[in-house]
Write a protein that holds these residues in place. Structure first.
Motif, PDB file in Angstrom:
ATOM      1  N   PHE A  14       0.841  -1.207   0.000  1.00 54.40           N
ATOM      2  CA  PHE A  14       0.000   0.000   0.000  1.00 54.40           C
ATOM      3  C   PHE A  14       0.871   1.250   0.000  1.00 54.40           C
ATOM      4  O   PHE A  14       0.608   2.204  -0.730  1.00 54.40           O
ATOM      5  CB  PHE A  14      -0.932   0.003   1.214  1.00 54.40           C
TER       6      PHE A  14
ATOM      7  N   LEU B 149       2.190   1.739  -3.341  1.00 53.38           N
ATOM      8  CA  LEU B 149       1.152   2.289  -4.222  1.00 53.38           C
ATOM      9  C   LEU B 149       1.020   3.793  -4.020  1.00 53.38           C
ATOM     10  O   LEU B 149       0.870   4.549  -4.987  1.00 53.38           O
ATOM     11  CB  LEU B 149      -0.188   1.602  -3.952  1.00 53.38           C
ATOM     12  N   LEU B 150       1.073   4.232  -2.767  1.00 48.12           N
ATOM     13  CA  LEU B 150       0.984   5.670  -2.503  1.00 48.12           C
ATOM     14  C   LEU B 150       2.150   6.402  -3.171  1.00 48.12           C
ATOM     15  O   LEU B 150       1.954   7.428  -3.829  1.00 48.12           O
ATOM     16  CB  LEU B 150       1.023   5.953  -0.999  1.00 48.12           C
TER      17      LEU B 150
ATOM     18  N   GLY C 140       2.025   5.915  -7.114  1.00 47.25           N
ATOM     19  CA  GLY C 140       0.825   6.582  -7.629  1.00 47.25           C
ATOM     20  C   GLY C 140       0.987   8.087  -7.614  1.00 47.25           C
ATOM     21  O   GLY C 140       0.620   8.777  -8.567  1.00 47.25           O
TER      22      GLY C 140
ATOM     23  N   THR D  46      -0.816   8.869 -20.491  1.00 49.18           N
ATOM     24  CA  THR D  46      -0.249   7.598 -20.031  1.00 49.18           C
ATOM     25  C   THR D  46       0.867   7.155 -20.976  1.00 49.18           C
ATOM     26  O   THR D  46       1.909   6.664 -20.530  1.00 49.18           O
ATOM     27  CB  THR D  46      -1.339   6.516 -19.965  1.00 49.18           C
TER      28      THR D  46
ATOM     29  N   ARG E 205       5.046   3.128 -13.672  1.00 44.90           N
ATOM     30  CA  ARG E 205       3.744   2.566 -14.024  1.00 44.90           C
ATOM     31  C   ARG E 205       3.721   1.082 -13.723  1.00 44.90           C
ATOM     32  O   ARG E 205       2.752   0.550 -13.185  1.00 44.90           O
ATOM     33  CB  ARG E 205       3.446   2.789 -15.507  1.00 44.90           C
TER      34      ARG E 205
ATOM     35  N   HIS F 151       3.693   0.435 -10.065  1.00 51.47           N
ATOM     36  CA  HIS F 151       2.357   0.707  -9.520  1.00 51.47           C
ATOM     37  C   HIS F 151       1.420  -0.469  -9.789  1.00 51.47           C
ATOM     38  O   HIS F 151       0.698  -0.914  -8.900  1.00 51.47           O
ATOM     39  CB  HIS F 151       1.800   1.993 -10.133  1.00 51.47           C
ATOM     40  N   HIS F 152       1.468  -0.962 -11.009  1.00 45.49           N
ATOM     41  CA  HIS F 152       0.545  -2.057 -11.343  1.00 45.49           C
ATOM     42  C   HIS F 152       0.935  -3.346 -10.628  1.00 45.49           C
ATOM     43  O   HIS F 152       0.082  -4.063 -10.095  1.00 45.49           O
ATOM     44  CB  HIS F 152       0.513  -2.261 -12.868  1.00 45.49           C
TER      45      HIS F 152
ATOM     46  N   ALA G 272      -0.092  -3.192  -7.123  1.00 50.18           N
ATOM     47  CA  ALA G 272      -1.531  -3.413  -6.966  1.00 50.18           C
ATOM     48  C   ALA G 272      -1.840  -4.909  -6.943  1.00 50.18           C
ATOM     49  O   ALA G 272      -2.629  -5.386  -6.128  1.00 50.18           O
ATOM     50  CB  ALA G 272      -2.304  -2.730  -8.095  1.00 50.18           C
TER      51      ALA G 272
ATOM     52  N   GLU H  12     -10.850  -0.242  -6.019  1.00 55.97           N
ATOM     53  CA  GLU H  12      -9.729   0.661  -6.299  1.00 55.97           C
ATOM     54  C   GLU H  12      -8.896   0.153  -7.488  1.00 55.97           C
ATOM     55  O   GLU H  12      -8.519   0.919  -8.361  1.00 55.97           O
ATOM     56  CB  GLU H  12      -8.854   0.794  -5.043  1.00 55.97           C
TER      57      GLU H  12
ATOM     58  N   GLY I 231      -8.326   2.013 -11.067  1.00 52.83           N
ATOM     59  CA  GLY I 231      -6.987   2.326 -11.574  1.00 52.83           C
ATOM     60  C   GLY I 231      -6.792   1.775 -12.976  1.00 52.83           C
ATOM     61  O   GLY I 231      -6.318   2.463 -13.884  1.00 52.83           O
TER      62      GLY I 231
ATOM     63  N   LEU J 188      -8.367   3.956 -15.582  1.00 54.28           N
ATOM     64  CA  LEU J 188      -7.918   5.336 -15.813  1.00 54.28           C
ATOM     65  C   LEU J 188      -7.255   5.580 -17.175  1.00 54.28           C
ATOM     66  O   LEU J 188      -7.577   6.567 -17.833  1.00 54.28           O
ATOM     67  CB  LEU J 188      -6.956   5.775 -14.699  1.00 54.28           C
ATOM     68  N   PRO J 189      -6.330   4.715 -17.612  1.00 52.58           N
ATOM     69  CA  PRO J 189      -5.567   5.071 -18.820  1.00 52.58           C
ATOM     70  C   PRO J 189      -6.410   5.158 -20.093  1.00 52.58           C
ATOM     71  O   PRO J 189      -5.946   5.686 -21.092  1.00 52.58           O
ATOM     72  CB  PRO J 189      -4.529   3.948 -18.943  1.00 52.58           C
TER      73      PRO J 189
ATOM     74  N   HIS K 187     -10.124   7.410  -7.218  1.00 48.60           N
ATOM     75  CA  HIS K 187      -8.952   6.525  -7.172  1.00 48.60           C
ATOM     76  C   HIS K 187      -7.795   7.111  -6.371  1.00 48.60           C
ATOM     77  O   HIS K 187      -7.099   6.396  -5.676  1.00 48.60           O
ATOM     78  CB  HIS K 187      -8.476   6.216  -8.596  1.00 48.60           C
ATOM     79  N   ILE K 188      -7.560   8.411  -6.499  1.00 52.79           N
ATOM     80  CA  ILE K 188      -6.363   8.926  -5.837  1.00 52.79           C
ATOM     81  C   ILE K 188      -6.666   9.611  -4.507  1.00 52.79           C
ATOM     82  O   ILE K 188      -5.753   9.867  -3.736  1.00 52.79           O
ATOM     83  CB  ILE K 188      -5.564   9.892  -6.733  1.00 52.79           C
TER      84      ILE K 188
ATOM     85  N   ASN L  45       0.588  -4.754 -18.472  1.00 55.60           N
ATOM     86  CA  ASN L  45      -0.322  -3.808 -19.099  1.00 55.60           C
ATOM     87  C   ASN L  45       0.367  -2.905 -20.134  1.00 55.60           C
ATOM     88  O   ASN L  45       0.380  -1.689 -19.974  1.00 55.60           O
ATOM     89  CB  ASN L  45      -1.003  -2.955 -18.020  1.00 55.60           C
TER      90      ASN L  45
HETATM   91  C1  HEM Z   1      -4.382   1.279  -2.857  1.00 53.57           C
HETATM   92  C2  HEM Z   1      -4.559   0.792  -3.884  1.00 53.57           C
HETATM   93  C3  HEM Z   1      -4.302   1.176  -5.353  1.00 53.57           C
HETATM   94  C4  HEM Z   1      -4.498   0.262  -6.341  1.00 53.57           C
HETATM   95  C5  HEM Z   1      -4.974  -1.179  -6.125  1.00 53.57           C
HETATM   96  C6  HEM Z   1      -4.169   0.916  -7.594  1.00 53.57           C
HETATM   97  C7  HEM Z   1      -4.239   0.311  -8.850  1.00 53.57           C
HETATM   98  C8  HEM Z   1      -3.990   0.922 -10.058  1.00 53.57           C
HETATM   99  C9  HEM Z   1      -3.911   0.258 -11.336  1.00 53.57           C
HETATM  100  C10 HEM Z   1      -4.104  -1.236 -11.569  1.00 53.57           C
HETATM  101  C11 HEM Z   1      -3.653   1.192 -12.291  1.00 53.57           C
HETATM  102  C12 HEM Z   1      -3.436   0.964 -13.779  1.00 53.57           C
HETATM  103  C13 HEM Z   1      -1.957   1.104 -14.011  1.00 53.57           C
HETATM  104  C14 HEM Z   1      -1.504   0.848 -15.410  1.00 53.57           C
HETATM  105  O1  HEM Z   1      -1.386  -0.332 -15.776  1.00 53.57           O
HETATM  106  O2  HEM Z   1      -1.233   1.797 -16.103  1.00 53.57           O
HETATM  107  C15 HEM Z   1      -3.577   2.459 -11.627  1.00 53.57           C
HETATM  108  C16 HEM Z   1      -3.361   3.677 -12.283  1.00 53.57           C
HETATM  109  C17 HEM Z   1      -3.133   4.872 -11.617  1.00 53.57           C
HETATM  110  N1  HEM Z   1      -3.048   5.074 -10.255  1.00 53.57           N
HETATM  111 FE1  HEM Z   1      -3.409   3.675  -8.834  1.00 53.57          FE
HETATM  112  N2  HEM Z   1      -3.795   2.218  -7.358  1.00 53.57           N
HETATM  113  C18 HEM Z   1      -3.849   2.427  -5.988  1.00 53.57           C
HETATM  114  C19 HEM Z   1      -3.527   3.605  -5.345  1.00 53.57           C
HETATM  115  C20 HEM Z   1      -3.168   4.807  -5.980  1.00 53.57           C
HETATM  116  C21 HEM Z   1      -2.824   6.011  -5.298  1.00 53.57           C
HETATM  117  C22 HEM Z   1      -2.780   6.153  -3.791  1.00 53.57           C
HETATM  118  C23 HEM Z   1      -2.555   6.951  -6.268  1.00 53.57           C
HETATM  119  C24 HEM Z   1      -2.160   8.401  -6.128  1.00 53.57           C
HETATM  120  C25 HEM Z   1      -1.986   9.086  -5.077  1.00 53.57           C
HETATM  121  C26 HEM Z   1      -2.725   6.329  -7.551  1.00 53.57           C
HETATM  122  C27 HEM Z   1      -2.554   6.981  -8.787  1.00 53.57           C
HETATM  123  C28 HEM Z   1      -2.746   6.381 -10.017  1.00 53.57           C
HETATM  124  C29 HEM Z   1      -2.680   7.075 -11.290  1.00 53.57           C
HETATM  125  C30 HEM Z   1      -2.381   8.573 -11.489  1.00 53.57           C
HETATM  126  C31 HEM Z   1      -2.940   6.124 -12.294  1.00 53.57           C
HETATM  127  C32 HEM Z   1      -3.062   6.352 -13.820  1.00 53.57           C
HETATM  128  C33 HEM Z   1      -1.756   6.522 -14.481  1.00 53.57           C
HETATM  129  C34 HEM Z   1      -1.331   5.336 -15.298  1.00 53.57           C
HETATM  130  O3  HEM Z   1      -2.091   4.392 -15.462  1.00 53.57           O
HETATM  131  O4  HEM Z   1      -0.201   5.379 -15.782  1.00 53.57           O
HETATM  132  N3  HEM Z   1      -3.099   5.024  -7.345  1.00 53.57           N
HETATM  133  N4  HEM Z   1      -3.779   2.268 -10.264  1.00 53.57           N
END
Ligand code: HEM
Ligand code: FES
Lengths: 529, 331
Positions: free
Chosen positions: A49, A52-53, A56, A91, A105, A108-109, A112, A153, A157, A160-161, A209-210, A280
Motif C-alpha cells: 500500500f 502504491l501511494l 501513484g 499515459t 507505471r 504501480h501495477h 496493486a 480501487e 486504476g 484510468l488510462p 482513485h487517488i 499492461n
Molecule cells: C491502494 C490501492 C491502489 C491500487 C490497487 C491501484 C491500482 C492501479 C492500477 C491497476 C492502475 C493501472 C496502471 C496501469 O497499468 O497503467 C492504476 C493507475 C493509476 N493510479 Fe493507482 N492504485 C492504488 C492507489 C493509488 C494512489 C494512492 C494513487 C495516487 C496518489 C494512484 C494513482 C494512479 C494514477 C495517477 C494512475 C493512472 C496513471 C497510469 O495508469 O499510468 N493510485 N492504479
C-alpha cells in the motif's frame, strides 16, 4: 555513558517533557511480537500500500484525467497522429517520454497485484487459524471492507488510462449499473454524465482513485493496526504459549529491524518486477472506442472471478409488466458477490453461534483441529477458483486446445458440484490428520528401523515424541457439541425450538473430532514400554 | 463450558539455543562483515540507478534471453532501484537475525473486557448522561429530531442531481433513420451492395450531415456490422428476410449482453462471437443467441438501397441496442 547514549537520553527527555509519554513509549518499545512467516502476509499488504501511494503520487504529476480528444504527438511512432483521449495520451507520455515513467507505471501495477494477492493470503491465514474469533471480530470486518475496496480501487486504476482494454472494462461496469432494477438507467446517466461513454467518467473516477478510496484505506488500515496493537497479536500454540501470554521478540530493536528491512525487501522485489516483467503494455491496445475490442480481453485477476461468473451465467432475462430484468447480469454481478462478501463479514458471528463458544481466543487453531471451518474455507476457495478459471476460458481454450463450450459446461457444473465435494474431502483429510496426530502421541514416530524379536518376529522401532511435540499435538480443546433444548424442565417448549435445533445440528457437525489422547492414555502407553 | 479432556502438562518454552555469533567472536565479526557488504550492494544499486538515469540513452535496446528485446534505460533504472532497496532490506534482516538479541520474551495478556466494576460504572454513566438529555421524557423533541436528521441527508443527495441529464428516451434511440446511408468505419464512404463480397463483413456507421461530428457516444450506439452471405443460407421469417438485401444483413455491433463490440465473425459457421463473455450469435437466424450469457439476439437493422444504389437503412432499429435496462421494451 557513551555520547550516543547521552543523546538518546536527551531525546527521550525532550519528548517526554512535552508529551508525558515515557511510560507508554517504554511499554511500546518493549512490546512483544510473535514470529511466524504467515504473520508477514499482512505486512506485505501494508508495504505494498505504501508503495502504491509513492508510485501513484509520481504518476499523478503527469497523468491528465481528461477525456478531451487530442492528437498524439509523442515518441511512440505507431500511434503517431492518432486521435485519443488526453488520459491515454498522457499515459503514453509517462511510458515513453518521462524517464523512469514506465518503470513507475509497472511498479504501480505490480504493487496493486501484490497488494491484492497478499490481502487474500492474509485473509486465508486469519481464517484457517481462527484468528478472527473473539475479541478480533471487528478487525475481520475491517479486513473484509479493505478487500472489497481494494477490488474497486484496482478496477478504477485499471480504467484510468482509457486504452481499448480498460474502456471495455468500463463498458461492462456501465452495463451492470444500467441493469439495476428501477434506478439503473438514471444511475448510469448520472455517473457517466449522460450517455456512455460521455466525457466525465475518467475525471470522476480519478478523484475516487487517488483521494477518496486511498483516504478510506488509510483510516481503515490505521484502525486495523491500532486494534492489532491494542489486542496484542495472536500466537501459534506450542510449549510455553498460553491464552494468557505472548511469546516473541521485542519491538526494539529486533522486530523493528526485521519489519523495516522487510519493507525494503518487498519494495525491492516490486521494483525488480517493474523492471523485468512487462505489465499492461497499453500502447499495444490503442485508444478506446466502443466500436472495437481487442481479442482475449482480460481483467486483472482479482476481478477475474467476477468475470468468470458473468461468463457462465445462464442467458436469463425477464420481461414482466413492461419491465426488463437482466438476471444474467444481476445474479453473477451483484447477488452472488453480495452473498459471498456478506457471509464472509458475518462468519465470526456465525461460527460462534454454531459452536456456542463466546470466549476469547488468542492461541491460533491448527487448521486440522477445526475440520468444519477448514473445509468451509477450502470449499469457498474452490468456488472462487472455478469462477476464475472460467474468467480465463478463452485463454485456456487456445492454450490447451479445448473448446470454450467444454470449459463453460465444465465450470457451470463444477461450480455447483466441486465446492461441496471439496468440503467433504477436506473434512475427511482433517480428521485423518487428527488420527495421525493421535497415533503419533500414543505410539511415537516410526523410525523405519526393524528389529528381530527373540522368537523371530520383526517389529518396527517407534521412537517416543519429545514432550514439546506431544504437547503441541494435544494442547487444543475439543468442545462437546451443544445439546438441543427442546423443552425445559416443566415441559414448556423452547420458544426458540427450531433455531436451537438447527444450532445443535450445526454444532454437532462443527465439533466432529477424533478424540485426542488423554494424559491417562499417554501414561498407560508409557508404562507399557 | 469446560474442556472435556485435560491437556498434557505444558513442558514450557524450549531452552534457548545460542547462535554461532553469540558465542564465537569470529562468527560475529563475519556476520558484521556480511551486513556491511549487503549495505554496499545497495549503494551500488543507487549508483547504477543514477548512471542509468543520466548515462543510458532511451533509444538503446538490448536483447535478453526470455525477455527478448528490452529498453536498456528502463531496465537498468529498474535494476538499480530494485538493488538499492532490496539489499537495505536484506542487510537489516540479516543483522537482526545474526547479531541482535534473539531471546524470546514473554508478555502477559489480560482479558480484553474491562473489570466488572469499570464496566458497570461505564454503563451507569451512559444511562445517567443519556437521562440528563431527557429524550425519554420529551417525545416531541425525539420525533422532530428524528425527522430533521432523516431529512438533512436529502440535501447532499439532491446536490448530486446535476451529475448528469435524465436518460429520457435516449437509451432507445440511435442515429439511424429511414433512408440514412451506411458509411464505412473508418473512412466514411457510402457502400453499394457490390462493395461487399459474399463472405465479407464491414463495420459501418450512419452517415452524418456535413458539419456534424461523430462522438464516442454515437459510436457506442450506432455501430453496425454488415455481413454478406448467400441469400439461400438465410433461415429467416419473411419479415426479417425483407430487412436484408441480396444476402446482406445488418446487426447492431453492440452486444446485447453488456455492450462490448461483437467483433469476431466466423465465415464458415456464420457465427458472430463477442470476445467479452463469448456470447455467440447465428447470423443466418437473425443473430439468435446460440451460446453464452446473452439473453437476446442482436438487434437487426432493416436495409435496402436508395435511388443511387447505396445501401441505406429502411427504418430505425425497432428495439433498443446494447445492454438491457429496467424500462426497456423487450417484448
Ligand atoms: C491502494 C490501492 C491502489 C491500487 C490497487 C491501484 C491500482 C492501479 C492500477 C491497476 C492502475 C493501472 C496502471 C496501469 O497499468 O497503467 C492504476 C493507475 C493509476 N493510479 Fe493507482 N492504485 C492504488 C492507489 C493509488 C494512489 C494512492 C494513487 C495516487 C496518489 C494512484 C494513482 C494512479 C494514477 C495517477 C494512475 C493512472 C496513471 C497510469 O495508469 O499510468 N493510485 N492504479
Ligand atoms: S458483452 Fe458480449 S458477451 Fe458479454
Amino acid at each position: 555513558m557513551s555520547a550516543r547514549e547521552r543523546v538518546a537520553g536527551q531525546v527521550a527527555n525532550y519528548v517526554d517533557e512535552r508529551t508525558g509519554s515515557a511510560k507508554w513509549l517504554k511499554k511500546t518499545l518493549t512490546k512483544v511480537f510473535p514470529d511466524h512467516w504467515s504473520f508477514m502476509l499482512g505486512e506485505i499488504v501494508l508495504y505494498s500500500f505504501i508503495i502504491l501511494l509513492l508510485s501513484g503520487t509520481f504518476l499523478t504529476f503527469w497523468f491528465d484525467p481528461s477525456m478531451r480528444e487530442v492528437e498524439y504527438e509523442g515518441s511512440y511512432e505507431p500511434l503517431s497522429g492518432l486521435k485519443m483521449s488526453a488520459a491515454y495520451a498522457s499515459t503514453l507520455h509517462i511510458s515513453f517520454d518521462v524517464r523512469g515513467g514506465l518503470l513507475m507505471r509497472q511498479i504501480h501495477h505490480w504493487a496493486a497485484l501484490i497488494f491484492m494477492a497478499a490481502m487474500v493470503a492474509h485473509l486465508m491465514r486469519v481464517f484457517f487459524t481462527g484468528a478472527f474469533r473473539k475479541p478480533r471480530e471487528f478487525n475481520w470486518i475491517i479486513g473484509v471492507g479493505l478487500l472489497t475496496l481494494g477490488i474497486v480501487e484496482g478496477f478504477l486504476g485499471y480504467s484510468l488510462p482509457d486504452d481499448l482494454l480498460s474502456g471495455t472494462g468500463i463498458r461492462i461496469a456501465e452495463a451492470i449499473i444500467q441493469a439495476l432494477p428501477v434506478v439503473g438507467s438514471y444511475l448510469a446517466y448520472f455517473i457517466f454524465g449522460g450517455a456512455f461513454p460521455g466525457e466525465m467518467f475518467i475525471q470522476r473516477i480519478y478523484v475516487v482513485h487517488i483521494l477518496l478510496i486511498p483516504g478510506i484505506f488509510l483510516a481503515l488500515i490505521t484502525a486495523h493496526l491500532m486494534l492489532v496493537w491494542y489486542q496484542k497479536h495472536t500466537q501459534y500454540p506450542g510449549p510455553g504459549r498460553t491464552e494468557k501470554n505472548v511469546v516473541g521478540y521485542p519491538l526494539m530493536p529486533v522486530y523493528m529491524a526485521k519489519a523495516g528491512g522487510f519493507f525494503f525487501i518487498v519494495f525491492g522485489v516490486t521494483a525488480f518486477l517493474g523492471a523485468f516483467a512487462s505489465i499492461n503494455p497499453l500502447w499495444l491496445y490503442g485508444p478506446y472506442t466502443p466500436g472495437q475490442i481487442s481479442a482475449g480481453s482480460q481483467p486483472d485477476w482479482y476481478m477475474g472471478w467476477l468475470d468468470g461468473l458473468v461468463r457462465m451465467a445462464p442467458p436469463l432475462e425477464t420481461y414482466w409488466f413492461g419491465y426488463t430484468i437482466s438476471w444474467n447480469i444481476l445474479i453473477p454481478g451483484l447477488i452472488i458477490p453480495g452473498i459471498i462478501f456478506t457471509g464472509m463479514a458475518l462468519y465470526p458471528f456465525i461460527e460462534s453461534w454454531m459452536t456456542g463458544d463466546k470466549r476469547e481466543h488468542h492461541l491460533l487453531d491448527r487448521p486440522r483441529n477445526a475440520p468444519n471451518r477448514t473445509a468451509l474455507g477450502a470449499m469457498s476457495i474452490t468456488f472462487m477458483l472455478v469462477a476464475l478459471i472460467n474468467g480465463g476460458n478463452d485463454l485456456i481454450a487456445t492454450h490447451f486446445d479445448l473448446s470454450i463450450n467444454q470449459i463453460m459446461w465444465f465450470t457451470r457444473i463444477g461450480i455447483i458440484v466441486l465446492p461441496p465435494l471439496v468440503f467433504v474431502i477436506t473434512k475427511r483429510i482433517c480428521l485423518s490428520l487428527q488420527r495421525a496426530d493421535r497415533e503419533l502421541v500414543l505410539h511415537g514416530r516410526e523410525t523405519g528401523r526393524l528389529v528381530m524379536l527373540p522368537h523371530g518376529e520383526f517389529i518396527e522401532v517407534h521412537e517416543p515424541l519429545s514432550p514439546q511435540r506431544a504437547y503441541l499435538l494435544t494442547q487444543h480443546e475439543q468442545l462437546p457439541a451443544l445439546e438441543p433444548v427442546a423443552a425445559d424442565a416443566n415441559g414448556v417448549r423452547n420458544p426458540k425450538g427450531a433455531k436451537a435445533k438447527i444450532q445443535a445440528r450445526l454444532s454437532r457437525a462443527n465439533q466432529e473430532q477424533i478424540a485426542k489422547p488423554t494424559p491417562k492414555e499417554v501414561l498407560e502407553i508409557e508404562d507399557h514400554h | 463450558m469446560s474442556n472435556e479432556i485435560a491437556p498434557l502438562t505444558d513442558p514450557g518454552l524450549p531452552e534457548h539455543i545460542h547462535r554461532k555469533a553469540d558465542v564465537d567472536p569470529r562468527a560475529a565479526k563475519r556476520a558484521e562483515r556480511q551486513v556491511g557488504i549487503l549495505f554496499l550492494l545497495s549503494v551500488f544499486g543507487t549508483l547504477l540507478f543514477i548512471y542509468a538515469y543520466v548515462g543510458i540513452d532511451e533509444s538503446i535496446f538490448i536483447f535478453l534471453p526470455i525477455m527478448g528485446t528490452t529498453n536498456a534505460h528502463q531496465l537498468f533504472l529498474g535494476l538499480g532501484l530494485a538493488m538499492s532497496l532490496f539489499f537495505i532490506g536484506m542487510a537489516a534482516v540479516h543483522w537482526a537475525k545474526t547479531l541482535m538479541p534473539d531471546h524470546e520474551v514473554i508478555d502477559h495478556r489480560k482479558e480484553q473486557r474491562s473489570k466488572d466494576e469499570d464496566r458497570s460504572a461505564f454503563v451507569a454513566t451512559v444511562k445517567e448522561r443519556a437521562g440528563e438529555a431527557g429524550l425519554g421524557r420529551r417525545p416531541f423533541i425525539k420525533r422532530t429530531m428524528g425527522l430533521a436528521l432523516g431529512l438533512v441527508g436529502l440535501s447532499p443527495i439532491l446536490l448530486l442531481r446535476d451529475l448528469g441529464p435524465l436518460p429520457e428516451n435516449e437509451l432507445n434511440e440511435t442515429n439511424w433513420k429511414a433512408g440514412t446511408r451506411l458509411v464505412t468505419d473508418p473512412g466514411d464512404r457510402p457502400l453499394k451492395p457490390s462493395d461487399l463480397e459474399v463472405g465479407g463483413v464491414a463495420q459501418v456507421q450512419p452517415e452524418f450531415p456535413p458539419g456534424k461530428e461523430r462522438h464516442l457516444d454515437d459510436i457506442a450506439k450506432d455501430s453496425v456490422l454488415l455481413i454478406r452471405i448467400r441469400p439461400e443460407e438465410f433461415n429467416l421469417d419473411p419479415e426479417r428476410l425483407s430487412w436484408t438485401y441480396e444476402g446482406i444483413i445488418a446487426f447492431s455491433k453492440i452486444c446485447s449482453h453488456m455492450g462490448c463490440a461483437v467483433a469476431l465473425y466466423e465465415q464458415t459457421t456464420k457465427h458472430l462471437l463477442c470476445p467479452c463473455h463469448q456470447s455467440t450469435f447465428d447470423v443466418t437466424r437473425a443473430a439468435k443467441v446460440i451460446f453464452g450469457p446473452a439473453a437476446r439476439a442482436l438487434p437487426q437493422l432493416a436495409i435496402t438501397v436508395d435511388s443511387e444504389g447505396y445501401i441505406v437503412a429502411k427504418a430505425p432499429f425497432n428495439e433498443a441496442v446494447g445492454p438491457s435496462f429496467w424500462e426497456r421494451d423487450s417484448k
